[in-house]
Motif scaffolding. Structure first.
Motif, PDB file in Angstrom:
ATOM      1  N   TRP A 151       0.841  -1.202   0.000  1.00 18.51           N
ATOM      2  CA  TRP A 151       0.000   0.000   0.000  1.00 18.51           C
ATOM      3  C   TRP A 151       0.875   1.250   0.000  1.00 18.51           C
ATOM      4  CZ3 TRP A 151      -4.508  -1.390  -1.374  1.00 18.51           C
ATOM      5  CH2 TRP A 151      -5.151  -2.511  -0.854  1.00 18.51           C
ATOM      6  N   GLN A 152       0.752   2.047  -1.036  1.00 15.96           N
ATOM      7  CA  GLN A 152       1.433   3.344  -1.069  1.00 15.96           C
ATOM      8  C   GLN A 152       0.456   4.396  -0.555  1.00 15.96           C
ATOM      9  OE1 GLN A 152       1.840   5.920  -4.628  1.00 15.96           O
ATOM     10  NE2 GLN A 152       4.009   5.379  -4.544  1.00 15.96           N
ATOM     11  N   ILE A 153       0.881   5.122   0.474  1.00 15.24           N
ATOM     12  CA  ILE A 153      -0.040   6.037   1.162  1.00 15.24           C
ATOM     13  C   ILE A 153       0.489   7.464   1.135  1.00 15.24           C
ATOM     14  CG2 ILE A 153      -1.048   6.600   3.419  1.00 15.24           C
ATOM     15  CD1 ILE A 153      -1.102   3.560   3.948  1.00 15.24           C
ATOM     16  N   VAL A 154      -0.410   8.386   0.804  1.00 15.76           N
ATOM     17  CA  VAL A 154      -0.148   9.831   0.890  1.00 15.76           C
ATOM     18  C   VAL A 154      -1.138  10.388   1.901  1.00 15.76           C
ATOM     19  CG1 VAL A 154       0.032  12.019  -0.355  1.00 15.76           C
ATOM     20  CG2 VAL A 154       0.469   9.848  -1.558  1.00 15.76           C
ATOM     21  N   THR A 155      -0.669  11.130   2.875  1.00 19.14           N
ATOM     22  CA  THR A 155      -1.588  11.711   3.847  1.00 19.14           C
ATOM     23  C   THR A 155      -2.374  12.849   3.203  1.00 19.14           C
ATOM     24  OG1 THR A 155      -0.024  13.385   4.666  1.00 19.14           O
ATOM     25  CG2 THR A 155       0.042  11.198   5.717  1.00 19.14           C
ATOM     26  N   GLN A 156      -3.540  13.127   3.756  1.00 18.33           N
ATOM     27  CA  GLN A 156      -4.359  14.226   3.243  1.00 18.33           C
ATOM     28  C   GLN A 156      -3.608  15.552   3.329  1.00 18.33           C
ATOM     29  OE1 GLN A 156      -6.797  12.143   1.672  1.00 18.33           O
ATOM     30  NE2 GLN A 156      -7.930  14.013   2.003  1.00 18.33           N
ATOM     31  N   GLU A 203       0.832   2.349  13.993  1.00 19.81           N
ATOM     32  CA  GLU A 203       2.174   1.970  14.427  1.00 19.81           C
ATOM     33  C   GLU A 203       3.056   1.586  13.242  1.00 19.81           C
ATOM     34  OE1 GLU A 203       1.378  -1.120  17.219  1.00 19.81           O
ATOM     35  OE2 GLU A 203       0.933   0.255  18.879  1.00 19.81           O
ATOM     36  N   VAL A 204       2.494   0.807  12.312  1.00 17.73           N
ATOM     37  CA  VAL A 204       3.256   0.420  11.129  1.00 17.73           C
ATOM     38  C   VAL A 204       3.540   1.638  10.253  1.00 17.73           C
ATOM     39  CG1 VAL A 204       3.198  -0.948   9.003  1.00 17.73           C
ATOM     40  CG2 VAL A 204       2.358  -1.937  11.150  1.00 17.73           C
ATOM     41  N   PHE A 205       2.543   2.495  10.091  1.00 10.82           N
ATOM     42  CA  PHE A 205       2.712   3.706   9.278  1.00 10.82           C
ATOM     43  C   PHE A 205       3.829   4.584   9.846  1.00 10.82           C
ATOM     44  CE2 PHE A 205       1.858   8.100   8.184  1.00 10.82           C
ATOM     45  CZ  PHE A 205       1.567   8.037   6.831  1.00 10.82           C
ATOM     46  N   LYS A 206       3.798   4.828  11.148  1.00  7.09           N
ATOM     47  CA  LYS A 206       4.795   5.698  11.769  1.00  7.09           C
ATOM     48  C   LYS A 206       6.206   5.121  11.672  1.00  7.09           C
ATOM     49  CE  LYS A 206       1.905   8.101  15.172  1.00  7.09           C
ATOM     50  NZ  LYS A 206       1.699   8.356  16.614  1.00  7.09           N
ATOM     51  N   SER A 207       6.316   3.811  11.674  1.00  7.02           N
ATOM     52  CA  SER A 207       7.635   3.176  11.630  1.00  7.02           C
ATOM     53  C   SER A 207       8.169   3.029  10.204  1.00  7.02           C
ATOM     54  CB  SER A 207       7.583   1.795  12.299  1.00  7.02           C
ATOM     55  OG  SER A 207       6.760   0.904  11.558  1.00  7.02           O
ATOM     56  N   TYR A 218       6.273  15.513  -3.160  1.00  9.27           N
ATOM     57  CA  TYR A 218       5.351  15.011  -2.155  1.00  9.27           C
ATOM     58  C   TYR A 218       5.922  13.714  -1.587  1.00  9.27           C
ATOM     59  CZ  TYR A 218       3.718  11.681  -5.723  1.00  9.27           C
ATOM     60  OH  TYR A 218       3.656  10.694  -6.674  1.00  9.27           O
ATOM     61  N   GLU A 219       5.438  13.331  -0.413  1.00  8.67           N
ATOM     62  CA  GLU A 219       5.949  12.148   0.266  1.00  8.67           C
ATOM     63  C   GLU A 219       4.936  11.010   0.261  1.00  8.67           C
ATOM     64  OE1 GLU A 219       7.161  13.102   4.223  1.00  8.67           O
ATOM     65  OE2 GLU A 219       8.775  14.446   3.586  1.00  8.67           O
ATOM     66  N   THR A 220       5.447   9.793   0.164  1.00 12.64           N
ATOM     67  CA  THR A 220       4.619   8.598   0.307  1.00 12.64           C
ATOM     68  C   THR A 220       5.279   7.653   1.303  1.00 12.64           C
ATOM     69  OG1 THR A 220       5.742   7.319  -1.432  1.00 12.64           O
ATOM     70  CG2 THR A 220       3.896   8.733  -2.110  1.00 12.64           C
ATOM     71  N   ARG A 221       4.476   6.758   1.849  1.00 12.81           N
ATOM     72  CA  ARG A 221       4.989   5.639   2.641  1.00 12.81           C
ATOM     73  C   ARG A 221       4.383   4.366   2.062  1.00 12.81           C
ATOM     74  NH1 ARG A 221       4.877   9.876   6.168  1.00 12.81           N
ATOM     75  NH2 ARG A 221       6.524  10.004   7.732  1.00 12.81           N
ATOM     76  N   THR A 222       5.209   3.360   1.822  1.00 11.78           N
ATOM     77  CA  THR A 222       4.727   2.102   1.252  1.00 11.78           C
ATOM     78  C   THR A 222       4.779   1.007   2.306  1.00 11.78           C
ATOM     79  OG1 THR A 222       5.454   2.745  -0.962  1.00 11.78           O
ATOM     80  CG2 THR A 222       5.022   0.408  -0.578  1.00 11.78           C
ATOM     81  N   ALA A 239       9.500   7.519   5.041  1.00 17.71           N
ATOM     82  CA  ALA A 239       8.869   8.227   3.923  1.00 17.71           C
ATOM     83  C   ALA A 239       9.806   8.301   2.721  1.00 17.71           C
ATOM     84  CB  ALA A 239       8.463   9.631   4.348  1.00 17.71           C
ATOM     85  N   THR A 240       9.211   8.323   1.544  1.00 18.31           N
ATOM     86  CA  THR A 240       9.943   8.505   0.287  1.00 18.31           C
ATOM     87  C   THR A 240       9.468   9.795  -0.371  1.00 18.31           C
ATOM     88  OG1 THR A 240      10.167   6.119  -0.067  1.00 18.31           O
ATOM     89  CG2 THR A 240      10.410   7.542  -1.995  1.00 18.31           C
ATOM     90  N   THR A 241      10.397  10.626  -0.786  1.00 18.00           N
ATOM     91  CA  THR A 241      10.044  11.874  -1.462  1.00 18.00           C
ATOM     92  C   THR A 241      10.061  11.677  -2.976  1.00 18.00           C
ATOM     93  OG1 THR A 241      10.924  13.261   0.316  1.00 18.00           O
ATOM     94  CG2 THR A 241      10.708  14.286  -1.848  1.00 18.00           C
ATOM     95  N   HIS A 242       8.974  12.113  -3.609  1.00 19.14           N
ATOM     96  CA  HIS A 242       8.855  12.052  -5.069  1.00 19.14           C
ATOM     97  C   HIS A 242       8.945  13.477  -5.615  1.00 19.14           C
ATOM     98  CE1 HIS A 242       7.260   7.867  -4.828  1.00 19.14           C
ATOM     99  NE2 HIS A 242       6.820   8.309  -3.657  1.00 19.14           N
ATOM    100  N   GLN A 243       9.808  13.682  -6.569  1.00 20.28           N
ATOM    101  CA  GLN A 243       9.958  14.993  -7.183  1.00 20.28           C
ATOM    102  C   GLN A 243       9.518  14.938  -8.634  1.00 20.28           C
ATOM    103  OE1 GLN A 243      14.105  15.982  -6.419  1.00 20.28           O
ATOM    104  NE2 GLN A 243      13.551  16.967  -4.501  1.00 20.28           N
ATOM    105  N   ILE A 244       8.741  15.931  -9.027  1.00 18.46           N
ATOM    106  CA  ILE A 244       8.221  15.997 -10.392  1.00 18.46           C
ATOM    107  C   ILE A 244       8.535  17.375 -10.966  1.00 18.46           C
ATOM    108  CG2 ILE A 244       6.159  15.907 -11.848  1.00 18.46           C
ATOM    109  CD1 ILE A 244       4.879  14.123  -9.770  1.00 18.46           C
TER     110      ILE A 244
END
Length: 238
Positions: free
Chosen positions: A10-15, A220-224, A202-206, A227-232
């Motif tokens: 799951w690749q997640i971007v926060t609101q 807990e899993v999300f916080k640990s 923008y940042e994502t967490r997978t 993050a990966t930064t994507h540049q466009i």
């Protein structure tokens, strides 16, 4: 949150991360096309989703224990009220823009009708306090909505392969805007920005774990997860 399924999980971007990207796009708008209340418009674009903190909610999973994508969420009056309260303590103009956004997103949901009627009544007073007009608010909100839609497309991985074009939205000028990849850059046509090329990120967490027993476990899993930064790089079409 924005949830994309990938081969890695799951690749997640926060609101709020999505809101920051929307503001980066808004900040580059052509100076001679910027709304009169420019700074408030930019701030509202950045903060239109700020009240939603994934770490606070207890409703983060679907029935299968997977992260709940924003499209599956419904109107929540407590959250909407908190967003309005935050906006109103900053300025009546920002409260007006956030009110319009709540109406745009949730206006068709039956359980939002009484809250939206309340917002419409409050807008009369906010217009007087802000010393603005409904026309001026509409101009600012149209830009906010465009940048919101553009950011959502990027965060959902909707950039098409092989240079294929996809519509972003109608802009504040009611023209259709499209985007497509060209030479590893994201081209936009017609070009609505001040400079011919600029970069956003923008940042994502997978998360490799696909199912969670509880929202607490998900947090807990999300916080640990790092993050990966994507540049466009965005550029003007030739």
């Amino acid at each position: 949150m924005i949830v994309n399924y990938t081969e890695a999980g799951w690749q997640i971007v926060t609101q709020r991360g999505h809101g920051l990207l929307a503001a980066q796009l808004c900040a580059q708008w052509k100076k001679n096309k910027q709304p009169a209340r420019w700074m408030e418009t930019l701030i509202a674009t950045a903060e239109h989703d700020d009240v939603y903190n994934e770490f606070d909610s207890e409703n983060l999973l679907d029935v299968n224990g997977a992260p709940l994508n924003f499209k599956a969420t419904k109107f929540d009056q407590e959250t909407a009220q908190a967003l309005i309260d935050m906006a109103e303590t900053k300025s009546a103009f920002i409260a007006l823009l956030i009110s319009r956004h709540i109406q745009f997103v949730h206006g068709s949901e039956p359980n939002s009708s009484s809250f939206i009627k309340k917002l419409v009544q409050l807008e009369k007073d906010w217009l007087k306090i802000a010393q603005t007009s409904a026309t001026e608010i509409a101009q600012s909100y149209d830009l906010l909505e465009f940048c919101d839609a553009f950011s959502l497309l990027i965060c959902q991985g909707m950039i098409q392969p092989e240079g294929r074009s996809i519509q972003i939205s109608e802009g504040p000028d009611k023209r259709r805007y499209d985007m497509f990849m060209r030479d590893e850059k994201l081209a936009v046509t017609p070009w609505p920005f001040e400079i011919a090329s600029f970069q956003v990120s923008y940042e994502t967490r997978t998360l490799s774990q696909l199912s969670f027993k509880s929202s607490k476990e998900f947090r807990e899993v999300f916080k640990s997860t790092r993050a990966t930064t994507h540049q466009i790089t965005l550029c003007k079409d030739k």
